[in-house]
Write an enzyme that holds these catalytic residues in place. Structure first.
Site, PDB file in Angstrom:
ATOM      1  N   THR A  17       0.843  -1.202   0.000  1.00  0.00           N
ATOM      2  CA  THR A  17       0.000   0.000   0.000  1.00  0.00           C
ATOM      3  C   THR A  17       0.877   1.251   0.000  1.00  0.00           C
ATOM      4  O   THR A  17       0.666   2.183  -0.779  1.00  0.00           O
ATOM      5  CB  THR A  17      -0.918  -0.004   1.247  1.00  0.00           C
ATOM      6  OG1 THR A  17      -1.799  -1.122   1.157  1.00  0.00           O
ATOM      7  CG2 THR A  17      -1.716   1.282   1.372  1.00  0.00           C
ATOM      8  N   GLN A  54       0.551  -9.340  -6.159  1.00  0.00           N
ATOM      9  CA  GLN A  54      -0.011 -10.705  -6.253  1.00  0.00           C
ATOM     10  C   GLN A  54       0.783 -11.579  -7.221  1.00  0.00           C
ATOM     11  O   GLN A  54       0.626 -12.783  -7.223  1.00  0.00           O
ATOM     12  CB  GLN A  54      -1.475 -10.643  -6.727  1.00  0.00           C
ATOM     13  CG  GLN A  54      -2.433 -10.006  -5.738  1.00  0.00           C
ATOM     14  CD  GLN A  54      -2.684 -10.868  -4.496  1.00  0.00           C
ATOM     15  OE1 GLN A  54      -2.336 -12.058  -4.455  1.00  0.00           O
ATOM     16  NE2 GLN A  54      -3.269 -10.273  -3.476  1.00  0.00           N
ATOM     17  N   ALA A  58       5.680  -8.772   0.698  1.00  0.00           N
ATOM     18  CA  ALA A  58       6.233 -10.039   1.199  1.00  0.00           C
ATOM     19  C   ALA A  58       5.150 -10.995   1.699  1.00  0.00           C
ATOM     20  O   ALA A  58       5.269 -12.210   1.555  1.00  0.00           O
ATOM     21  CB  ALA A  58       7.232  -9.766   2.323  1.00  0.00           C
ATOM     22  N   HIS A  59       4.076 -10.442   2.272  1.00  0.00           N
ATOM     23  CA  HIS A  59       3.165 -11.334   3.003  1.00  0.00           C
ATOM     24  C   HIS A  59       2.192 -12.102   2.114  1.00  0.00           C
ATOM     25  O   HIS A  59       1.426 -12.936   2.598  1.00  0.00           O
ATOM     26  CB  HIS A  59       2.424 -10.580   4.116  1.00  0.00           C
ATOM     27  CG  HIS A  59       1.323  -9.671   3.669  1.00  0.00           C
ATOM     28  ND1 HIS A  59       0.003  -9.997   3.816  1.00  0.00           N
ATOM     29  CD2 HIS A  59       1.354  -8.448   3.102  1.00  0.00           C
ATOM     30  CE1 HIS A  59      -0.738  -8.996   3.356  1.00  0.00           C
ATOM     31  NE2 HIS A  59       0.064  -8.047   2.925  1.00  0.00           N
ATOM     32  N   CYS A  65      -8.321  -7.251   1.760  1.00  0.00           N
ATOM     33  CA  CYS A  65      -7.315  -6.396   2.388  1.00  0.00           C
ATOM     34  C   CYS A  65      -7.830  -5.012   2.653  1.00  0.00           C
ATOM     35  O   CYS A  65      -7.121  -4.218   3.240  1.00  0.00           O
ATOM     36  CB  CYS A  65      -6.098  -6.255   1.503  1.00  0.00           C
ATOM     37  SG  CYS A  65      -5.677  -7.728   0.678  1.00  0.00           S
TER      38      CYS A  65
HETATM   39  N1  PLP Z   1      -1.867  -4.516  -4.209  1.00  0.00           N
HETATM   40  C1  PLP Z   1      -2.527  -5.658  -4.422  1.00  0.00           C
HETATM   41  C2  PLP Z   1      -2.744  -6.137  -5.823  1.00  0.00           C
HETATM   42  C3  PLP Z   1      -2.998  -6.400  -3.338  1.00  0.00           C
HETATM   43  O1  PLP Z   1      -3.658  -7.537  -3.556  1.00  0.00           O
HETATM   44  C4  PLP Z   1      -2.772  -5.918  -2.028  1.00  0.00           C
HETATM   45  C5  PLP Z   1      -3.325  -6.648  -0.872  1.00  0.00           C
HETATM   46  O2  PLP Z   1      -4.201  -7.439  -1.024  1.00  0.00           O
HETATM   47  C6  PLP Z   1      -2.065  -4.732  -1.872  1.00  0.00           C
HETATM   48  C7  PLP Z   1      -1.630  -4.048  -2.985  1.00  0.00           C
HETATM   49  C8  PLP Z   1      -1.773  -4.169  -0.511  1.00  0.00           C
HETATM   50  O3  PLP Z   1      -0.802  -4.941   0.106  1.00  0.00           O
HETATM   51  P1  PLP Z   1      -0.292  -4.635   1.606  1.00  0.00           P
HETATM   52  O4  PLP Z   1      -1.182  -5.430   2.479  1.00  0.00           O
HETATM   53  O5  PLP Z   1       1.133  -5.092   1.635  1.00  0.00           O
HETATM   54  O6  PLP Z   1      -0.444  -3.174   1.803  1.00  0.00           O
END
Ligand code: PLP
Length: 389
Positions: A72, A181, A202-203, A327
């Site tokens: 994000t 992803q 990473a997660h 998310c």
């Molecule tokens: N971008 C995509 C395509 C995602 O699927 C996600 C989370 O699902 C994110 C960004 C955000 O990831 P983070 O949880 O590391 O902020």
């Protein structure tokens, strides 16, 4: 028993990742900005991690890997960083309509600041229209940035990024891709894609939560959005999270192994799950049958029932799934991705996203199909739309 089919939301830490991280949470606790030996060790780890990431995704030798606290944050840095750095050159930004909220919300914020954002439509398989991108670039000659995700998080469609980069560069626009992803599931080669900025997380790949990266090719102008002590090339101040950097670097090193497992075993399980559901349960619809699709993702609508009711029922049987982008937050809102794909309201309401990972086994797939048959039947009995069936 827990059957975890929500790997696009997050994943379990890999044992090798835990093992790599452990010393940096106990005895190796130095700050990479310190001059003493513990600090120097942390600095070495940080530098090695950047090199591992460059190697794994074939970035240019002089590219910058900026560690952030999430994908994000990396997406925010890409959009706002480019917008603020290049606002003298142009105020137009082009993004796909199926981006993650961490792209769409910064776009809205930039629109409030006077930038113009064009949202590119997708087809019924959630593939962005190249023609619409070209049209947007022709109409907005001052476009500074095009941002299109490599793989979609809700339906798994893989975007024609190479073609997008070619068109955007013809119009002198930079290209950013959110590969959160895609990493470790499909090949990701920065040089062959020729993309200017890449977001990683990473997660989603058995690494720790709370770390992401923005990879930036050389000579790309970027303004920081977090100011402070000048860490991360002055682009993201704040003491680096070394245990998380080590974990991230470990999964990136393992990403080629993961791709092999995803493209064989995980894909076979996903295909079986998908086929079994569509064959054994009436009034189901596979959302996105794109030729290029993530090997672990399926999104299926169960007409006449509500996706959230289905999630709750599955959870009662130990199955973790989601309706779409989990998310965002707990507030459920309708999927902008399924809407952009022009799905009917019924299909949007009844959608279920199942995302597999390396720990899933065949008996879990059989179990999930049998539970789904049962709970979909139960829910349809009380469905105002299909109760007569
Ligand atoms: N971008 C995509 C395509 C995602 O699927 C996600 C989370 O699902 C994110 C960004 C955000 O990831 P983070 O949880 O590391 O902020």
């Amino acid at each position: 028993m827990v059957v975890y089919l929500d790997n696009a939301s997050t994943t379990r830490l890999h044992d090798k990742v835990i093992e790599a991280m452990m010393p940096y949470m106990s005895i190796k606790y130095g700050n990479p900005s310190s001059l003493h030996s513990l600090g120097r060790e942390a600095k070495r780890v940080l530098d090695d991690a950047r090199e591992s990431i460059k190697d794994a995704i074939n970035l240019n030798a002089n590219a910058k890997v900026v560690f952030t606290a999430s994908a994000t944050e990396a997406n925010n840095l890409a959009l706002k960083g480019i917008a603020y750095a290049l606002k003298g050159k142009g105020k137009s930004i082009v993004v796909s309509s199926i981006e993650h909220e961490s792209i769409l919300e910064p776009c809205k914020a930039l629109e409030r600041e006077g930038f113009k954002v064009t949202y590119i439509p997708v087809d019924s398989n959630a593939i962005v229209s190249i023609d619409a991108i070209e049209h947007a670039l022709r109409e907005n000659r001052d476009t500074i940035l095009v941002s299109v995700m490599l793989a979609n998080n809700e339906v798994g469609s893989i975007q024609p990024l190479k073609d997008i980069v070619e068109i955007a560069h013809r119009y002198n626009a930079l290209v950013h891709t959110d590969a959160a992803q895609a990493l470790g599931k499909i090949a990701l080669d920065a040089k062959s894609l020729c993309v200017d900025l890449i977001t990683l997380s990473a997660h989603k790949l058995y690494g720790p939560k709370g770390i992401g990266a923005l990879c930036i090719n050389s000579n790309i102008p970027l303004e920081p959005i977090i100011h402070g002590g000048g860490h991360e090339y002055g682009l993201r101040s704040g003491t680096q999270n070394i245990p998380a950097v080590v974990g991230f670097s470990k999964v990136v090193e393992m990403s080629r192994e993961f791709i092999d497992v995803y493209s064989s075993r995980v894909k076979a399980l996903r295909d079986k799950l998908e086929r079994s559901i569509l064959e054994s349960i009436k009034y189901t619809r596979l959302n996105s049958t794109a030729k290029d699709r993530l090997p672990n993702t399926t999104n299926i609508s169960f007409l006449g029932i509500n996706g959230e009711d289905l999630i709750i029922k599955l959870d009662e049987h130990g199955i973790c799934a989601s309706t779409g982008s989990a998310c965002s937050t707990l507030k459920q809102k309708e999927s902008h991705v399924l809407r952009a794909m022009n799905l009917s309201k019924d299909a949007r309401n009844g959608s279920l996203r199942l995302t597999l990972g390396i720990y899933n086994e065949e008996h879990e797939i059989d179990y999930t199909v049998s539970v789904l048959e049962k709970v979909v039947n139960e829910l349809r009995k009380i469905s105002p739309i299909l109760s007569s069936e």
